[in-house]
Write an enzyme that holds these catalytic residues in place. Structure first.
Site, PDB file in Angstrom:
ATOM      1  N   LYS A  99       1.070  -1.304  -0.115  1.00 44.20           N
ATOM      2  CA  LYS A  99      -0.022   0.157  -0.242  1.00 44.20           C
ATOM      3  C   LYS A  99       1.092   0.871  -0.073  1.00 44.20           C
ATOM      4  CE  LYS A  99      -3.989  -2.399   2.374  1.00 44.20           C
ATOM      5  NZ  LYS A  99      -2.855  -3.269   2.340  1.00 44.20           N
ATOM      6  N   PRO A 106      -9.693  -7.946  -1.652  1.00 40.04           N
ATOM      7  CA  PRO A 106      -9.931  -8.477  -0.353  1.00 40.04           C
ATOM      8  C   PRO A 106     -11.340  -9.065   0.164  1.00 40.04           C
ATOM      9  CG  PRO A 106      -8.930  -6.335  -1.360  1.00 40.04           C
ATOM     10  CD  PRO A 106      -9.691  -6.843  -1.860  1.00 40.04           C
ATOM     11  N   GLY A 125     -17.186 -11.116   2.771  1.00 40.35           N
ATOM     12  CA  GLY A 125     -17.108 -11.108   1.639  1.00 40.35           C
ATOM     13  C   GLY A 125     -17.903 -12.681   0.843  1.00 40.35           C
TER      14      GLY A 125
END
Length: 216
Positions: free
Chosen positions: A64, A172, A179
């Protein structure tokens, strides 16, 4: 980037033995691994090289990246030179910072993934209001790969609409964060799964069940 069975393993463990045990059980079904700070800080960046050589998998470095352009360039160069095939970069830092990552990756014949929005609830406050702008910036810069959340299908759908059908999205948040792999893959090219696999008593079986659920 092609991803076998449309599943990417997020290998967020800290011990080499555990990492290798999980990879021994899962790389029959996987060819793409996401490696982040937990294992890299615990074992050093050479773990990227070791896993690459031992298992012949594609590695996405989930660092990131979020700094000024000059620093981003150094982070991307160093990471990709350890053998990562791609690196995830934040988009909120703006065009110059993102472009530095893109240009360095292309120079090394590697890729970047632009992070548009994160999968956890806290992202709603700061990232959600600008995620579509980040996605559009990526399109304008010619970026082809994106990260968008599996936990927020409505947001994932909107991001897909912005980046277009030919862009490659990884998502993700499948499993522990709530999810669903099959739902995610309506709009995403690959689902990222971590704890549901590496914390399972039988990682191979857990992965097999996820793959089966996609086919149903």
């Amino acid at each position: 980037m092609n991803v076998k069975n449309q599943i990417i393993l997020a290998l967020d463990v800290e011990e080499k033995n555990k990492a290798y045990e999980i990879l021994d059980q899962t790389t029959e079904y996987l060819d793409t691994i996401k490696i982040g700070y937990p294992i890299t800080l615990a074992l050093g960046p050479s773990i990227i090289t070791s896993i690459k050589e031992e298992y012949d998998v594609k590695i996405i470095a989930d660092f990131k990246v979020a700094d000024i352009d000059a620093t981003n360039e150094k982070i991307v160069k160093t990471t990709l030179n350890y053998g990562a095939d791609a690196i995830i970069v934040h988009g909120f830092t703006g065009e110059d910072s993102v472009l530095a990552c893109k240009n360095m990756a292309e120079k090394l014949d590697k890729e970047i993934f632009l992070l548009t929005e994160m999968s956890h609830p806290g992202a709603d406050k700061f990232l959600k209001p600008v995620s579509l702008d980040i996605a559009q910036m990526g399109v304008d810069l010619g970026i082809k790969n994106y990260v968008a959340p599996a936990t927020k299908i409505d947001r994932l759908k909107k991001i897909r609409e912005v980046v277009g059908k030919d862009s490659f999205i990884i998502s993700p948040g499948v499993g522990f964060q709530g999810g669903n792999a099959k739902d995610t893959l309506q709009y995403s090219n690959a689902a990222i799964v971590g704890r549901s696999i590496y914390n399972a008593s039988n990682p191979k079986k857990a992965l097999e069940e996820i793959i089966e659920s996609i086919k149903v």
